[in-house]
Motif scaffolding. Sequence first.
Motif, PDB file in Angstrom:
ATOM      1  N   LYS A  31       0.885  -1.353  -0.084  1.00  0.00           N
ATOM      2  CA  LYS A  31       0.007   0.168  -0.174  1.00  0.00           C
ATOM      3  C   LYS A  31       0.942   1.431  -0.068  1.00  0.00           C
ATOM      4  O   LYS A  31       0.545   2.168  -0.759  1.00  0.00           O
ATOM      5  CB  LYS A  31      -0.918   0.002   1.243  1.00  0.00           C
ATOM      6  CG  LYS A  31      -1.849   1.197   1.194  1.00  0.00           C
ATOM      7  CD  LYS A  31      -2.960   1.237   2.437  1.00  0.00           C
ATOM      8  CE  LYS A  31      -4.233   2.296   2.365  1.00  0.00           C
ATOM      9  NZ  LYS A  31      -3.240   3.311   2.036  1.00  0.00           N
ATOM     10  N   PRO A  32       1.853   1.571   0.976  1.00  0.00           N
ATOM     11  CA  PRO A  32       2.843   2.469   0.908  1.00  0.00           C
ATOM     12  C   PRO A  32       3.226   2.802  -0.470  1.00  0.00           C
ATOM     13  O   PRO A  32       3.466   4.015  -1.004  1.00  0.00           O
ATOM     14  CB  PRO A  32       3.861   2.274   1.975  1.00  0.00           C
ATOM     15  CG  PRO A  32       3.113   1.393   2.792  1.00  0.00           C
ATOM     16  CD  PRO A  32       2.423   0.476   1.850  1.00  0.00           C
ATOM     17  N   PHE A  37       3.470   6.212  -5.742  1.00  0.00           N
ATOM     18  CA  PHE A  37       3.157   6.556  -7.186  1.00  0.00           C
ATOM     19  C   PHE A  37       1.999   7.334  -7.564  1.00  0.00           C
ATOM     20  O   PHE A  37       2.079   8.314  -8.471  1.00  0.00           O
ATOM     21  CB  PHE A  37       3.448   5.099  -7.904  1.00  0.00           C
ATOM     22  CG  PHE A  37       4.854   4.555  -8.209  1.00  0.00           C
ATOM     23  CD1 PHE A  37       5.714   5.034  -9.167  1.00  0.00           C
ATOM     24  CD2 PHE A  37       5.392   3.792  -7.036  1.00  0.00           C
ATOM     25  CE1 PHE A  37       6.663   4.594  -9.489  1.00  0.00           C
ATOM     26  CE2 PHE A  37       6.751   3.212  -7.463  1.00  0.00           C
ATOM     27  CZ  PHE A  37       7.388   3.597  -8.529  1.00  0.00           C
ATOM     28  N   LEU A  38       1.012   7.089  -6.886  1.00  0.00           N
ATOM     29  CA  LEU A  38      -0.266   7.987  -7.100  1.00  0.00           C
ATOM     30  C   LEU A  38      -0.085   9.277  -6.433  1.00  0.00           C
ATOM     31  O   LEU A  38      -0.609  10.325  -7.300  1.00  0.00           O
ATOM     32  CB  LEU A  38      -1.339   7.168  -6.655  1.00  0.00           C
ATOM     33  CG  LEU A  38      -1.678   5.663  -7.079  1.00  0.00           C
ATOM     34  CD1 LEU A  38      -2.811   5.020  -6.179  1.00  0.00           C
ATOM     35  CD2 LEU A  38      -1.717   5.618  -8.470  1.00  0.00           C
ATOM     36  N   ASP A  46      -1.092   4.357 -15.890  1.00  0.00           N
ATOM     37  CA  ASP A  46       0.325   4.554 -16.140  1.00  0.00           C
ATOM     38  C   ASP A  46       1.281   3.876 -14.832  1.00  0.00           C
ATOM     39  O   ASP A  46       2.167   3.242 -15.468  1.00  0.00           O
ATOM     40  CB  ASP A  46       0.715   6.049 -15.891  1.00  0.00           C
ATOM     41  CG  ASP A  46       0.393   6.949 -16.994  1.00  0.00           C
ATOM     42  OD1 ASP A  46       0.019   6.393 -18.299  1.00  0.00           O
ATOM     43  OD2 ASP A  46       0.437   8.113 -17.132  1.00  0.00           O
ATOM     44  N   PHE A  47       0.812   3.741 -13.756  1.00  0.00           N
ATOM     45  CA  PHE A  47       1.396   3.039 -12.827  1.00  0.00           C
ATOM     46  C   PHE A  47       1.224   1.561 -13.168  1.00  0.00           C
ATOM     47  O   PHE A  47       2.438   0.855 -12.868  1.00  0.00           O
ATOM     48  CB  PHE A  47       0.777   2.994 -11.341  1.00  0.00           C
ATOM     49  CG  PHE A  47       1.303   2.238 -10.201  1.00  0.00           C
ATOM     50  CD1 PHE A  47       2.398   2.566  -9.965  1.00  0.00           C
ATOM     51  CD2 PHE A  47       0.712   1.278  -9.700  1.00  0.00           C
ATOM     52  CE1 PHE A  47       3.035   1.784  -9.163  1.00  0.00           C
ATOM     53  CE2 PHE A  47       1.147   0.768  -8.887  1.00  0.00           C
ATOM     54  CZ  PHE A  47       2.491   0.876  -8.521  1.00  0.00           C
ATOM     55  N   THR A  69      12.619   9.663  -7.392  1.00  0.00           N
ATOM     56  CA  THR A  69      11.367   9.869  -8.076  1.00  0.00           C
ATOM     57  C   THR A  69      10.702  11.229  -7.789  1.00  0.00           C
ATOM     58  O   THR A  69      10.190  12.017  -8.593  1.00  0.00           O
ATOM     59  CB  THR A  69      10.173   8.630  -7.882  1.00  0.00           C
ATOM     60  OG1 THR A  69       9.895   8.855  -6.191  1.00  0.00           O
ATOM     61  CG2 THR A  69      10.585   7.505  -8.257  1.00  0.00           C
ATOM     62  N   GLU A  70      11.040  11.537  -6.430  1.00  0.00           N
ATOM     63  CA  GLU A  70      10.404  13.091  -6.099  1.00  0.00           C
ATOM     64  C   GLU A  70      11.166  14.237  -6.751  1.00  0.00           C
ATOM     65  O   GLU A  70      10.719  15.005  -6.989  1.00  0.00           O
ATOM     66  CB  GLU A  70      10.404  13.169  -4.620  1.00  0.00           C
ATOM     67  CG  GLU A  70       9.346  12.334  -3.703  1.00  0.00           C
ATOM     68  CD  GLU A  70       9.684  12.329  -2.294  1.00  0.00           C
ATOM     69  OE1 GLU A  70      10.700  12.539  -1.933  1.00  0.00           O
ATOM     70  OE2 GLU A  70       8.428  11.742  -1.787  1.00  0.00           O
TER      71      GLU A  70
END
Length: 248
Positions: A31-32, A37-38, A46-47, A69-70
């Motif tokens: 879940k995390p 990504f969302l 896309d994910f 990613t950030e």
Amino acid sequence: MRQNGFDVSQIRIVVSVQPRVLLCRVDKTLKPNIDHFLKIGFSKPDFFEVVSVNPYVLFNCHPQFVRATEALKDVMELKNIWVFLCDSSRFLDGVHLMASFGEKNIESKIRMFENFGCMRSDVLALGRKNPMLLGLSEARIKRSLEYLMKELGFSPDYVMSHGALLSYSLEKRIIPRIRVLLALKEKGLIKKDHAPYTILNRSEPHFLNRYVLPFEEIREVYAKELAKLTDRSSMKPSNEGRAGDDKP
């Protein structure tokens, strides 16, 4: 995964590629990672594309990956220089590039391309097709651009549209093959006006079988060039391609 929109076929792909995803804790891992990504702007379709290419991201979103990613998201939003998300299949390459080299390093390489007359938009397009070309050292990129443009006379547009040239080693591939091409023309062994890219783009076995091994004097030229530029001097024929596929 179903609660997050994965269909049966997508779940089957993920589990077949990375079975240990079934051992992950939903609350602490799956879940995390999905939420991350969302949160940074991925749509679920896309994910799913990213996961289908590399299911590993579902259960190993380590801190360095998250930071990369950030950072990639910030760069895309603030400077509009990265558009890797347009190809989800290349997103992970872009993240790896950012994590390994950093924004300033990549931006410096883009400016170097521009100094050689390349359009920024073309450099970014090259990055979309093959992000890791921008992972090459500045020294290597500069030497390649100097040889391709100044020695061979390729235009910036031509180099950008034939990005594979930048991945080839000058010493082991480009320079020896170009000198073979020149020797073939000088000795009248080929009548066609072979474009340099044609001979550079051939696989090593095909190149040897077509342009080197049939001609004793060319074998000597090629061996000397390899010995001079590298520590490699062996030439082995193969079953790929045949001497005389194209009549000289």
